[in-house]
Design an enzyme around this catalytic site. Structure first.
Site, short mmCIF file in Angstrom:
data_model
loop_
_atom_site.label_atom_id
_atom_site.label_comp_id
_atom_site.label_asym_id
_atom_site.label_seq_id
_atom_site.Cartn_x
_atom_site.Cartn_y
_atom_site.Cartn_z
N ASN A 13 0.97 -0.86 -0.47
CA ASN A 13 -0.28 -0.46 0.22
C ASN A 13 0.65 1.35 0.04
O ASN A 13 1.91 1.42 0.79
CB ASN A 13 -0.79 -0.18 1.26
N HIS A 25 0.67 5.98 2.14
CA HIS A 25 1.71 6.72 3.25
C HIS A 25 2.83 7.59 2.34
O HIS A 25 3.78 8.71 2.82
CB HIS A 25 2.48 6.01 4.02
N HIS A 42 -6.09 3.30 -1.09
CA HIS A 42 -7.03 4.06 -0.95
C HIS A 42 -7.69 5.09 -1.60
O HIS A 42 -6.90 5.81 -0.69
CB HIS A 42 -7.56 3.72 0.82
N ARG A 83 -9.97 8.35 -0.67
CA ARG A 83 -10.47 8.51 0.39
C ARG A 83 -11.56 9.65 0.04
O ARG A 83 -10.77 10.13 -1.13
CB ARG A 83 -9.69 9.09 2.13
N ARG A 109 -7.01 12.61 0.68
CA ARG A 109 -5.99 13.38 2.23
C ARG A 109 -4.91 12.66 2.12
O ARG A 109 -3.57 13.13 2.34
CB ARG A 109 -6.79 12.37 3.38
N GLU A 153 -8.70 -0.13 -2.74
CA GLU A 153 -10.03 0.48 -1.51
C GLU A 153 -10.97 1.35 -1.45
O GLU A 153 -10.13 2.66 -2.28
CB GLU A 153 -8.53 0.77 -0.25
N THR A 164 -7.82 3.13 8.72
CA THR A 164 -9.04 2.63 8.85
C THR A 164 -9.45 1.80 10.12
O THR A 164 -8.10 1.31 10.79
CB THR A 164 -8.80 1.19 7.74
N GLU A 182 -11.26 -9.62 2.86
CA GLU A 182 -10.13 -9.03 3.87
C GLU A 182 -9.59 -9.17 5.13
O GLU A 182 -10.92 -8.59 5.50
CB GLU A 182 -9.64 -8.01 3.62
N HIS A 221 -3.25 -4.95 7.70
CA HIS A 221 -3.78 -4.30 8.77
C HIS A 221 -2.36 -4.31 9.88
O HIS A 221 -2.95 -5.32 10.45
CB HIS A 221 -4.97 -3.35 9.44
N1 PXP Z 1 -5.87 -3.31 4.44
C1 PXP Z 1 -6.82 -2.06 4.33
C2 PXP Z 1 -8.34 -2.99 4.20
C3 PXP Z 1 -6.61 -1.27 4.95
O1 PXP Z 1 -7.07 0.23 5.54
C4 PXP Z 1 -4.93 -1.07 5.27
C5 PXP Z 1 -4.00 0.39 5.98
O2 PXP Z 1 -4.44 1.80 4.94
C6 PXP Z 1 -4.14 -1.63 5.16
C7 PXP Z 1 -4.50 -3.03 4.42
C8 PXP Z 1 -3.05 -1.96 5.19
O3 PXP Z 1 -2.29 -1.50 6.68
P1 PXP Z 1 -1.16 -1.04 7.25
O4 PXP Z 1 -0.70 0.29 6.75
O5 PXP Z 1 -1.11 -1.50 9.02
O6 PXP Z 1 0.23 -2.45 6.81
#
Ligand code: PXP
Length: 241
Positions: free
Chosen positions: A7, A10, A43, A45, A49, A70, A101, A152, A192
């Site tokens: 992902n 960030h 994602h 949003r 953001r 997402e 999330t 998921e 997550h």
């Molecule tokens: N899966 C989902 C549905 C999420 O919302 C997130 C966070 O954006 C992640 C996975 C990844 O989580 P992390 O950034 O803590 O690895």
């Protein structure tokens, strides 16, 4: 073999913090794939953001592996997802005030809307539609009922557990949930809070996981060791090579 999707939200958060054009999540996505990621997650949003529509368009063009979009059930975002045609759309809950999330979608309380959105996204031609769920059997059954073909599993509680006995108990809760999803014919994804340390127990305990979505741990590590190294190290843990 579990696929590793990274992902890149960030990276966009860092760029936007200085209202800059860099670091660019598109550049990061390319480097993640070069280093062995099986795909990229973002994602979009409602408040934009981190990831923006420009990012979404370019990610669709440059990502060679799997693209996981997402999204919440917001009408506008659902339409963008249908236009973009990612391989995978993952429905997640979204609150403006949240830092990230916070939990799985409560499908039981939002059945009608979720069924509408899942149907719309599948009919638009997106082949895989997942719902982000807590490891609770009723929610997993409801995901199948509303027509999703993947779940998921929310691994946040497991990832945040500090006591070893809690971590092990929560890993076995995830294992039961994965088994339930698999029995229902759903593809099982997870994510997550997964990181370089907790992934070992997760991997040993939770079966049928086709895909993991990892963001923060890898992007944070990349600040120190570079993004390619950070992805390679995570890939070694997830896939063993
Ligand atoms: N899966 C989902 C549905 C999420 O919302 C997130 C966070 O954006 C992640 C996975 C990844 O989580 P992390 O950034 O803590 O690895």
């Amino acid at each position: 073999m579990t696929n590793l999707l990274i992902n890149v939200d960030h990276i966009a958060t860092l760029r936007n913090a200085r209202r800059e054009t860099f670091p660019d999540p598109i550049h990061a996505a390319v480097l993640c794939e070069v280093a062995g990621a099986d795909g990229i997650v973002f994602h979009l949003r409602e408040d934009r953001r981190h990831i923006t529509e420009r990012d979404v368009r370019l990610l669709k063009e440059v990502v060679k592996g799997k693209l996981d979009f997402e999204l919440s059930t917001n009408e506008e975002i659902v339409s963008i997802c249908c236009d973009i045609q990612p391989e995978l759309a993952t429905l997640v809950p979204e609150r403006r005030e949240e830092v990230t999330t916070e939990g799985g979608l409560d499908i039981l309380s939002n059945r009608a809307r979720l069924e509408q959105v899942v149907t719309k996204v599948l009919e638009a031609g997106v082949r895989e539609v997942a719902i982000f769920v807590d490891p609770v059997t009723e929610q997993i059954k409801a995901a199948a009922d509303v027509g999703a073909n993947c779940i998921e599993l929310h691994t946040g509680d497991f990832s945040n557990a500090t006591l070893p006995e809690n971590r092990e108990r929560l890993a076995s809760v995830l294992a039961d949930a994965a088994e339930a999803g698999h029995e229902l014919g759903l593809a099982v994804h997870a994510g997550h809070g997964l990181d370089y340390r907790n992934y070992h127990l997760f991997k040993r305990t939770v079966p049928h996981v086709e895909e993991v979505s990892i963001g923060f741990a890898v992007i944070a590590q990349s600040v120190l060791v570079g993004i390619e190294q950070a992805v390679r190290d995570m890939r070694l843990i997830v896939k063993g090579y």
